[in-house]
Design a protein around this motif. Structure first.
Motif, mmCIF file in Angstrom:
data_model
loop_
_atom_site.group_PDB
_atom_site.id
_atom_site.type_symbol
_atom_site.label_atom_id
_atom_site.label_comp_id
_atom_site.label_asym_id
_atom_site.label_seq_id
_atom_site.Cartn_x
_atom_site.Cartn_y
_atom_site.Cartn_z
ATOM 1 N N ARG A 1 8.797 -1.281 -7.639
ATOM 2 C CA ARG A 1 8.932 -2.207 -6.596
ATOM 3 C C ARG A 1 8.032 -2.297 -5.325
ATOM 4 O O ARG A 1 8.459 -1.531 -3.349
ATOM 5 C CB ARG A 1 10.383 -1.362 -4.772
ATOM 6 C CG ARG A 1 11.535 -1.211 -6.400
ATOM 7 C CD ARG A 1 12.425 -2.189 -6.949
ATOM 8 N NE ARG A 1 13.284 -3.057 -5.553
ATOM 9 C CZ ARG A 1 14.517 -2.178 -5.787
ATOM 10 N NH1 ARG A 1 15.366 -1.455 -6.159
ATOM 11 N NH2 ARG A 1 14.587 -3.249 -4.295
ATOM 12 N N THR B 1 3.163 -1.464 -8.080
ATOM 13 C CA THR B 1 3.419 -0.035 -7.070
ATOM 14 C C THR B 1 2.309 0.919 -7.417
ATOM 15 O O THR B 1 2.172 1.468 -5.813
ATOM 16 C CB THR B 1 4.714 0.867 -7.455
ATOM 17 O OG1 THR B 1 5.918 -0.145 -7.593
ATOM 18 C CG2 THR B 1 5.271 2.051 -6.629
ATOM 19 N N HIS C 1 6.487 -4.060 -4.132
ATOM 20 C CA HIS C 1 6.953 -5.559 -2.538
ATOM 21 C C HIS C 1 7.481 -4.064 -1.357
ATOM 22 O O HIS C 1 7.438 -4.809 -0.341
ATOM 23 C CB HIS C 1 7.145 -6.976 -2.843
ATOM 24 C CG HIS C 1 7.290 -8.050 -1.900
ATOM 25 N ND1 HIS C 1 5.961 -8.512 -0.766
ATOM 26 C CD2 HIS C 1 8.339 -8.141 -0.915
ATOM 27 C CE1 HIS C 1 6.871 -8.725 -0.342
ATOM 28 N NE2 HIS C 1 7.992 -8.879 -0.222
ATOM 29 N N HIS C 2 8.576 -4.746 -1.992
ATOM 30 C CA HIS C 2 9.043 -3.473 -1.409
ATOM 31 C C HIS C 2 8.709 -2.169 -0.461
ATOM 32 O O HIS C 2 9.156 -2.330 0.701
ATOM 33 C CB HIS C 2 10.887 -3.016 -1.790
ATOM 34 C CG HIS C 2 11.450 -4.056 -1.815
ATOM 35 N ND1 HIS C 2 11.974 -5.117 -1.554
ATOM 36 C CD2 HIS C 2 11.845 -4.962 -3.708
ATOM 37 C CE1 HIS C 2 12.966 -6.314 -2.358
ATOM 38 N NE2 HIS C 2 12.850 -6.166 -3.644
ATOM 39 N N VAL D 1 -0.489 -0.180 -5.188
ATOM 40 C CA VAL D 1 -0.387 -0.304 -3.078
ATOM 41 C C VAL D 1 0.139 0.769 -2.886
ATOM 42 O O VAL D 1 -0.628 0.923 -2.333
ATOM 43 C CB VAL D 1 0.963 -1.447 -3.643
ATOM 44 C CG1 VAL D 1 1.914 -1.316 -2.045
ATOM 45 C CG2 VAL D 1 1.132 -2.863 -4.186
ATOM 46 N N LYS E 1 5.676 -1.168 0.010
ATOM 47 C CA LYS E 1 4.822 -1.474 1.023
ATOM 48 C C LYS E 1 5.389 -2.866 2.246
ATOM 49 O O LYS E 1 4.789 -2.045 3.827
ATOM 50 C CB LYS E 1 3.876 -2.233 -0.040
ATOM 51 C CG LYS E 1 2.613 -3.395 1.346
ATOM 52 C CD LYS E 1 1.678 -4.694 0.695
ATOM 53 C CE LYS E 1 0.523 -4.289 1.508
ATOM 54 N NZ LYS E 1 -0.243 -5.233 0.359
ATOM 55 N N LYS E 2 6.696 -2.824 2.226
ATOM 56 C CA LYS E 2 7.334 -3.443 3.814
ATOM 57 C C LYS E 2 7.580 -2.496 4.448
ATOM 58 O O LYS E 2 7.689 -2.722 5.766
ATOM 59 C CB LYS E 2 7.476 -4.585 3.294
ATOM 60 C CG LYS E 2 7.136 -5.767 2.961
ATOM 61 C CD LYS E 2 8.186 -7.072 2.454
ATOM 62 C CE LYS E 2 9.655 -7.620 3.932
ATOM 63 N NZ LYS E 2 10.177 -8.484 2.606
#
Length: 134
Positions: free
Chosen positions: A41, A77, A43-44, A80, A46-47
């Motif tokens: 996940r 993941t 992208h999730h 990131v 990181k936000k």
């Protein structure tokens, strides 16, 4: 705010493994660990980390740590998470995949240092106003 899980045995917690917690803070026991178990996940998570660092950490007066536990993600993941450099954000990359999200959550407790633990899903969006009121 969600109820935390008490963790009174701070002295027996697992040692650091693959984290980015600054050496100046290693001996400090935070009041709260915000624990984010994750798998594939990027992208999730990181936000969520950006939101927590910008909005919630300043409210904690240095008594909060964030722990992200990566359950052997096969996407970006790891890449990131390895870019995150913050003194109270720790990253743990598991060496062995756990079959269920529940196992990752339960085993993540071993790496939490806080007196209390607040689990967030990697796609959760905490309401900052609720946190500030407590």
């Amino acid at each position: 705010m969600q109820q935390g899980v008490s963790n009174p045995q701070n002295e027996s917690l697992a040692p650091d493994r693959g984290d980015t917690f600054s050496s100046d803070n290693r001996d400090k026991i935070p009041l709260l660990t915000i624990c984010i178990p994750t798998y594939n996940r990027a992208h999730h998570v990181k936000k969520l980390l950006a939101l927590l660092v910008d909005s919630i950490l300043p409210l904690g007066s240095g008594k909060i740590e964030i722990l992200v536990v990566n359950n052997c993600s096969t996407d970006d993941t790891r890449k990131v998470l390895d870019t995150i450099k913050h003194p109270v954000v720790r990253i743990h990359h598991r060496e062995a995949f756990l079959l269920t999200a529940e196992e990752n959550v339960i085993n993540s407790l071993n790496d939490c240092r806080g007196e209390y633990v607040w689990f967030l899903g990697d796609d959760d969006v905490p309401v900052v106003a609720n946190f500030a009121d407590h």
